[in-house]
Write a protein that holds these residues in place. Structure first.
Motif, PDB file in Angstrom:
ATOM      1  N   GLY A   4     -27.857 -16.449 -20.039  1.00  0.00           N
ATOM      2  CA  GLY A   4     -26.602 -16.952 -19.314  1.00  0.00           C
ATOM      3  C   GLY A   4     -26.412 -15.366 -20.267  1.00  0.00           C
ATOM      4  N   MET A   5     -26.522 -14.670 -20.954  1.00  0.00           N
ATOM      5  CA  MET A   5     -25.717 -13.690 -21.762  1.00  0.00           C
ATOM      6  C   MET A   5     -25.205 -12.634 -21.491  1.00  0.00           C
ATOM      7  N   SER A   6     -23.900 -12.159 -21.636  1.00  0.00           N
ATOM      8  CA  SER A   6     -23.478 -11.640 -20.756  1.00  0.00           C
ATOM      9  C   SER A   6     -23.736  -9.918 -20.834  1.00  0.00           C
ATOM     10  N   ARG A   7     -23.723  -9.099 -20.311  1.00  0.00           N
ATOM     11  CA  ARG A   7     -24.096  -7.382 -20.681  1.00  0.00           C
ATOM     12  C   ARG A   7     -23.241  -7.445 -21.957  1.00  0.00           C
ATOM     13  N   ARG A   8     -22.085  -7.487 -21.912  1.00  0.00           N
ATOM     14  CA  ARG A   8     -20.831  -6.883 -23.673  1.00  0.00           C
ATOM     15  C   ARG A   8     -21.544  -8.314 -24.713  1.00  0.00           C
ATOM     16  N   SER A   9     -22.229  -9.355 -24.655  1.00  0.00           N
ATOM     17  CA  SER A   9     -22.292 -10.110 -25.528  1.00  0.00           C
ATOM     18  C   SER A   9     -24.312  -9.384 -25.957  1.00  0.00           C
ATOM     19  N   LEU A  10     -24.902  -9.247 -24.647  1.00  0.00           N
ATOM     20  CA  LEU A  10     -25.577  -8.504 -25.495  1.00  0.00           C
ATOM     21  C   LEU A  10     -25.895  -7.102 -26.365  1.00  0.00           C
ATOM     22  N   ALA A  11     -24.252  -6.278 -25.564  1.00  0.00           N
ATOM     23  CA  ALA A  11     -24.268  -4.815 -26.481  1.00  0.00           C
ATOM     24  C   ALA A  11     -23.264  -5.225 -27.796  1.00  0.00           C
ATOM     25  N   TRP A  12     -23.285  -6.243 -28.326  1.00  0.00           N
ATOM     26  CA  TRP A  12     -22.859  -7.324 -29.556  1.00  0.00           C
ATOM     27  C   TRP A  12     -23.706  -7.310 -30.360  1.00  0.00           C
ATOM     28  N   LEU A  13     -24.411  -7.809 -29.664  1.00  0.00           N
ATOM     29  CA  LEU A  13     -25.271  -8.470 -30.771  1.00  0.00           C
ATOM     30  C   LEU A  13     -26.399  -7.374 -31.216  1.00  0.00           C
ATOM     31  N   VAL A  14     -26.244  -6.310 -30.621  1.00  0.00           N
ATOM     32  CA  VAL A  14     -27.335  -5.625 -31.237  1.00  0.00           C
ATOM     33  C   VAL A  14     -26.278  -4.280 -32.038  1.00  0.00           C
ATOM     34  N   MET A  15     -24.605  -4.645 -31.253  1.00  0.00           N
ATOM     35  CA  MET A  15     -24.180  -3.836 -32.426  1.00  0.00           C
ATOM     36  C   MET A  15     -24.088  -5.025 -33.691  1.00  0.00           C
ATOM     37  N   GLN A  16     -23.842  -5.682 -33.575  1.00  0.00           N
ATOM     38  CA  GLN A  16     -23.820  -6.907 -34.917  1.00  0.00           C
ATOM     39  C   GLN A  16     -25.018  -6.926 -36.114  1.00  0.00           C
ATOM     40  N   GLU A  17     -26.373  -6.528 -35.597  1.00  0.00           N
ATOM     41  CA  GLU A  17     -27.514  -6.256 -36.480  1.00  0.00           C
ATOM     42  C   GLU A  17     -27.522  -4.882 -36.045  1.00  0.00           C
ATOM     43  N   ALA A  18     -26.929  -3.639 -36.223  1.00  0.00           N
ATOM     44  CA  ALA A  18     -26.877  -2.274 -37.006  1.00  0.00           C
ATOM     45  C   ALA A  18     -25.913  -2.427 -38.139  1.00  0.00           C
ATOM     46  N   LEU A  19     -24.661  -3.152 -37.477  1.00  0.00           N
ATOM     47  CA  LEU A  19     -23.827  -3.193 -38.591  1.00  0.00           C
ATOM     48  C   LEU A  19     -24.222  -4.036 -39.516  1.00  0.00           C
ATOM     49  N   LEU A  20     -24.924  -5.230 -39.852  1.00  0.00           N
ATOM     50  CA  LEU A  20     -25.946  -5.604 -40.661  1.00  0.00           C
ATOM     51  C   LEU A  20     -25.926  -4.912 -41.487  1.00  0.00           C
ATOM     52  N   SER A  21     -27.333  -4.536 -40.911  1.00  0.00           N
ATOM     53  CA  SER A  21     -28.458  -2.961 -41.077  1.00  0.00           C
ATOM     54  C   SER A  21     -27.446  -2.344 -42.639  1.00  0.00           C
ATOM     55  N   GLY A  22     -26.758  -1.622 -41.603  1.00  0.00           N
ATOM     56  CA  GLY A  22     -26.003  -0.827 -42.332  1.00  0.00           C
ATOM     57  C   GLY A  22     -25.218  -1.427 -43.147  1.00  0.00           C
ATOM     58  N   ALA A  23     -24.780  -1.858 -43.228  1.00  0.00           N
ATOM     59  CA  ALA A  23     -23.844  -2.818 -44.370  1.00  0.00           C
ATOM     60  C   ALA A  23     -24.487  -2.546 -45.544  1.00  0.00           C
ATOM     61  N   CYS A  24     -25.755  -3.400 -45.722  1.00  0.00           N
ATOM     62  CA  CYS A  24     -26.753  -3.563 -46.330  1.00  0.00           C
ATOM     63  C   CYS A  24     -26.706  -2.411 -46.895  1.00  0.00           C
ATOM     64  N   GLY A  25     -27.041  -1.226 -46.278  1.00  0.00           N
ATOM     65  CA  GLY A  25     -27.954  -0.259 -46.966  1.00  0.00           C
ATOM     66  C   GLY A  25     -26.417   0.867 -47.469  1.00  0.00           C
ATOM     67  N   ALA A  26     -25.157   1.039 -46.719  1.00  0.00           N
ATOM     68  CA  ALA A  26     -24.324   1.660 -47.396  1.00  0.00           C
ATOM     69  C   ALA A  26     -23.969   0.640 -48.570  1.00  0.00           C
ATOM     70  N   VAL A  27     -23.825  -0.323 -48.817  1.00  0.00           N
ATOM     71  CA  VAL A  27     -23.945  -0.953 -50.457  1.00  0.00           C
ATOM     72  C   VAL A  27     -24.308  -0.548 -50.847  1.00  0.00           C
ATOM     73  N   ILE A  28     -26.245  -0.485 -51.138  1.00  0.00           N
ATOM     74  CA  ILE A  28     -26.546  -0.601 -52.182  1.00  0.00           C
ATOM     75  C   ILE A  28     -26.694   1.190 -52.113  1.00  0.00           C
ATOM     76  N   GLY A  29     -26.685   1.743 -51.752  1.00  0.00           N
ATOM     77  CA  GLY A  29     -26.886   3.322 -51.628  1.00  0.00           C
ATOM     78  C   GLY A  29     -25.851   4.110 -52.137  1.00  0.00           C
ATOM     79  N   THR A  30     -25.078   3.394 -51.810  1.00  0.00           N
ATOM     80  CA  THR A  30     -22.888   3.651 -52.940  1.00  0.00           C
ATOM     81  C   THR A  30     -23.049   3.341 -54.233  1.00  0.00           C
ATOM     82  N   ALA A  31     -23.503   1.562 -54.056  1.00  0.00           N
ATOM     83  CA  ALA A  31     -23.396   1.150 -55.548  1.00  0.00           C
ATOM     84  C   ALA A  31     -24.482   2.219 -56.640  1.00  0.00           C
ATOM     85  N   ALA A  32     -25.907   2.727 -56.035  1.00  0.00           N
ATOM     86  CA  ALA A  32     -26.480   3.568 -56.556  1.00  0.00           C
ATOM     87  C   ALA A  32     -26.067   4.619 -57.332  1.00  0.00           C
ATOM     88  N   ALA A  33     -25.185   5.177 -56.635  1.00  0.00           N
ATOM     89  CA  ALA A  33     -24.659   6.472 -56.094  1.00  0.00           C
ATOM     90  C   ALA A  33     -23.644   6.282 -57.510  1.00  0.00           C
TER      91      ALA A  33
END
Lengths: 400, 224
Positions: free
Chosen positions: A304-333
Motif C-alpha cells: 500500500g505504499m504510493s509511488r510518491r511515498s516510495l520516491a520519498w523513502l528513496v530521497m530520505q535515504e539519500a538525504l540522510l547519507s548525504g547529510a552525514c557525509g556532508a557534515v563529516i567532510g565539511t568538519a574535516a575541511a
C-alpha cells in the motif's frame, strides 16, 4: 508511518551506506576546503594590500633580491637591514612624493632577551600613513613612550606589560588579524624603538654594522603625488639615490593577485570536476541500488505504499547519507584548514587569512547544502524511476 | 466486499516481427465473492498471475474494469488506490518478497507500520498468524536468514494481518511441503470463512479440496 525505515535500510546495507557517506564526505571536503583556500588567499592578499598602503617601498641595497623583497612586501615579513637616515633625507627630496615615512625593524628572535620572541616595527606617528590608519581601528589614542601595539597572534592584551631587552613596554592595543607576519609583530613609536635599540646594544645583541643605530632606518614608504606615476618616482629614486632599492609594492601585489586569480580558477575547475565526478558516481550508486532492491520496492507497493511515498523513502535515504557525509567532510575541511592555516600560508608563501567565524560558518553551510543538493539531485532521478516501477512485472521476475 | 472484473483484457506489446502483441487475458467477466475461497489453476503462461495482478490494482488492464463493491480501482489516483489496497486487499506475491532491513515480525506488521503504530490487537494478531503458520520462533530473524518456505509463510501472514476483505495469493504454496501447504490453505480458508473474498492462484495438486470454487485459465481464457 514508519519514520525510521530509511535509517533501518541504510543500517542494513552498511557497506553501501559507508561508500555513499565517504563519497559525499569527499565532495564536501573538496568544496569546503577548496573554497576556504581560495577565500583565505584572496582575503590575505587584500588584507596585505590594505595594510601596506604605500605605492613605493625603498630598502637598503642588500635587501634587493627578489625573494627578499617578496618576503617583505607580500608576506609582511620585515627582515633586518638598515641604512643611514641621510638616505631617507635624499629620498624625501625626490620630486613627486606626496607622503613619506620611515620604519625601523628590530629583531627580537630570542625569547632569552624578551618576554616573547617577536619582530618589533618602529614607525614615526607624525609621518606614518600605513600603520596608523590600520591601528586606529583598534586604538584611538596616541602612543606614548614605552607603549606598544601587538599583532593579533601574540598572546598579549591591552594593559599587559612585555619586556624587550630589559625595557618594560605597555600594551596599548591589539590589532585585527591580517594573515601576514604583521600578526606576530609589535609596533611602537620612534622614541621607544631608539630606547630598545640602545638597550639591545648594551646587551650585545643585534648588529648594525657600520650604521649608527640612532640614525638608522630599515625601510622608507612612499605615496606618490597626483600627476606622477609610481614607476617614474621609483626610477628616479633608483637612479639618484645610491645603495637603495625602490620597488612598486602595489604592482607586485597586483602581479600576485593576477596569478592568484589563475590559481583560484584552477581550484574552481578542480572543485567542479570533483563535483561532476561525484555526481556521476552518486547516480551510478543509486541506480545500482535501484536494481538491487527492485523486489523490495515492489513489496512496498503491494502493501500500500504510493509511488510518491516510495520516491520519498528513496530521497530520505539519500538525504540522510548525504547529510552525514556532508557534515563529516565539511568538519574535516574546517579542522584541517583551521589547524594548518599558518602552515598553509607559509607553504604557499603568501598571506593567508581565513574568513571570520560568520564567513567560515557561511561557507561551511554552503558546502553542506551544495553536497546535499547534489545527492538529492542524483537520488531524485533514481527516486523518479523507482516510483514508476511496474510492480507486477517485477514480482513475476520479469526484468523488463 | 465483492470484486468484479468486467470485460477485462490484457495485452503485452512484443518486439517480434510476426506478432506485435501477446494476449495474456482475453476479454473476461469474473466475480470474487465474499466468504468464498476461489482456486485458479492453469498451465504456466496461461494468464493466471496476470489476472491476479490486474485484480490487485497492480497492473492496468488493456480494456475493462475492476470494481470493488462498484468502485473502479483503475479510476482512482495512485495515492487513493494504494491506500485502498492497504486497507482492503491482501496480496501474497509470487516468489520471495521481503524488506531486508526488517525482521520477520516487522515485515508482517509492515502494512500497518507504514501508516501508523500497530495496536495491541494487531500485535496479538501478528503473533497468532506466526503461530498458525509455524514461524513464531523466527519472529526476530532477518529475512536473509529465512528459507524459501519460511519467507513464503511470512508473505502470507503479512497479507492476512490487516484482515483484508479481499485476499489475492499468487502461488502461496510454491516452496512449501505438504504439511505447510495444508497450513497455508487452511489459513486462506479461515480468511474466507471470516468473510474475505479469497483467490489463490496455484499449481498445487489437491488444492481443489480447500476451494469453494475452482476456475481454470487456458491461454488467457477463463473457464469455470
Amino acid at each position: 508511518m514508519m519514520h525510521n525505515l530509511a535509517l533501518r535500510n541504510l543500517r542494513a546495507r552498511s557497506l553501501r551506506t559507508a561508500i555513499l557517506i565517504a563519497l559525499t564526505a569527499l565532495l564536501s571536503l573538496t568544496i569546503c576546503g577548496g573554497t576556504l583556500l581560495v577565500s583565505g588567499l584572496q582575503r590575505g592578499l587584500g588584507s596585505l594590500e590594505a595594510r601596506l598602503g604605500a605605492d613605493i617601498m625603498v630598502v637598503p641595497y642588500e635587501a634587493r633580491t627578489k625573494s627578499n623583497l617578496e618576503t617583505i612586501v607580500l608576506q609582511g615579513n620585515p627582515g633586518y637591514f638598515y641604512m643611514d637616515r641621510s638616505r631617507y633625507e635624499k629620498i624625501a627630496g625626490t620630486e613627486g612624493i606626496a607622503q613619506i615615512s620611515a620604519q625601523f625593524y628590530l629583531a627580537s628572535a630570542s625569547s632569552g632577551c624578551c618576554s616573547i620572541p617577536v619582530q618589533i616595527i618602529g614607525f614615526d606617528p607624525e609621518t606614518d600613513f600605513t600603520v596608523t590608519p590600520w591601528m586606529k581601528r583598534s586604538y584611538e589614542g596616541t602612543l606614548q613612550n614605552g607603549d606598544i601595539v601587538v599583532g593579533n597572534d601574540l598572546n598579549a592584551f591591552p594593559g599587559d606589560t612585555l619586556q624587550f631587552y630589559g625595557v618594560e613596554c605597555h600594551v596599548a592595543a591589539k590589532l585585527e588579524k591580517t594573515g601576514t607576519y604583521y600578526d606576530s609583530a609589535v609596533f611602537t613609536n620612534e622614541e621607544t624603538i631608539v630606547s630598545l635599540i640602545q638597550s639591545s646594544l648594551d646587551k650585545g645583541m643585534n648588529d648594525f654594522a657600520d650604521t649608527d643605530p640612532a640614525k638608522a632606518v630599515s625601510a622608507v614608504l612612499i605615496n606618490v603625488a597626483d600627476g606622477y606615476s609610481p614607476e617614474e618616482v621609483m626610477n628616479d629614486i633608483n637612479i639618484h639615490v645610491k645603495k637603495v632599492k625602490a620597488v612598486q609594492t602595489k604592482e607586485m601585489i597586483a602581479g600576485i593577485a593576477g596569478s592568484l586569480q589563475g590559481t583560484s580558477d584552477v581550484i574552481g575547475l578542480l572543485i567542479a570536476a570533483v563535483w561532476v565526478l561525484g555526481l556521476v558516481i552518486l547516480l551510478l550508486t543509486f541506480s545500482m541500488q535501484m536494481n538491487e532492491r527492485r523486489r523490495e520496492f515492489a513489496v512496498m507497493r503491494v502493501v500500500g505504499m504510493s509511488r510518491r511515498s516510495l520516491a520519498w523513502l528513496v530521497m530520505q535515504e539519500a538525504l540522510l547519507s548525504g547529510a552525514c557525509g556532508a557534515v563529516i567532510g565539511t568538519a574535516a575541511a574546517l579542522i584541517g584548514m583551521l589547524s594548518f592555516r599558518s602552515a598553509i600560508g607559509a607553504q604557499i608563501g603568501l598571506p593567508f587569512l581565513l574568513p571570520g567565524t560568520a564567513g567560515t560558518a557561511g561557507l561551511a553551510l554552503g558546502a553542506v547544502m551544495a553536497v546535499m543538493l547534489s545527492g538529492a539531485a542524483a537520488a531524485a532521478c533514481t527516486a523518479y524511476r523507482i516510483s514508476q516501477i511496474d510492480t507486477a512485472r517485477i514480482l513475476r521476475g520479469d526484468n523488463g | 466486499m465483492t470484486l468484479t472484473a468486467k470485460q477485462l483484457s490484457k495485452e503485452f506489446p512484443r518486439k517480434s516481427r510476426t506478432s506485435n502483441c501477446f494476449t495474456a487475458l482475453c476479454p473476461l467477466d469474473f466475480t470474487l465473492e465474499p466468504g468464498k475461497l476461489t482456486v485458479l489453476t492453469g498451465r504456466s503462461g496461461s494468464g493466471k498471475s496476470t489476472l491476479l495482478n490486474v485484480l490487485a490494482g497492480l497492473m492496468q488492464p488493456t480494456q475493462g474494469q475492476v470494481l470493488a463493491d462498484g468502485q473502479d480501482l483503475y479510476a482512482m489516483p495512485d495515492v487513493a488506490l494504494s491506500e485502498f489496497r492497504n486497507r482492503h486487499i491482501g496480496v501474497v506475491p509470487q516468489g520471495q518478497t521481503a524488506v531486508y532491513s526488517l525482521s520477520l515480525l516487522e515485515n508482517i506488521l509492515l502494512p500497518v507500520t507504514l501508516f501508523r503504530r500497530p495496536s495491541d490487537a494487531e500485535q496479538q494478531r501478528a503473533q497468532l498468524l506466526l503461530t498458525e503458520l509455524g514461524i513464531v520462533k523466527l519472529a526476530d530473524v532477518p529475512p536473509a536468514e529465512l528459507s524459501g518456505g519460511e519467507m513464503k509463510r511470512m508473505a502470507i501472514a503479512r497479507a492476512l494481518l490487516p484482515q483484508p476483505e479481499i485476499v489475492l495469493a499468487d502461488e502461496p504454496t510454491a516452496d512449501l511441503d505438504e504439511e505447510n501447504t495444508d497450513i497455508v490453505f487452511r489459513a486462506l480458508q479461515t480468511a474466507a470463512k471470516n468473510g474475505a473474498a479469497v483467490l489463490a492462484v496455484t499449481h498445487e495438486q489437491g488444492a481443489e479440496r480447500y476451494a469453494d470454487r475452482v476456475c481454470t485459465m487456458h491461454n488467457g481464457i477463463l473457464e469455470g
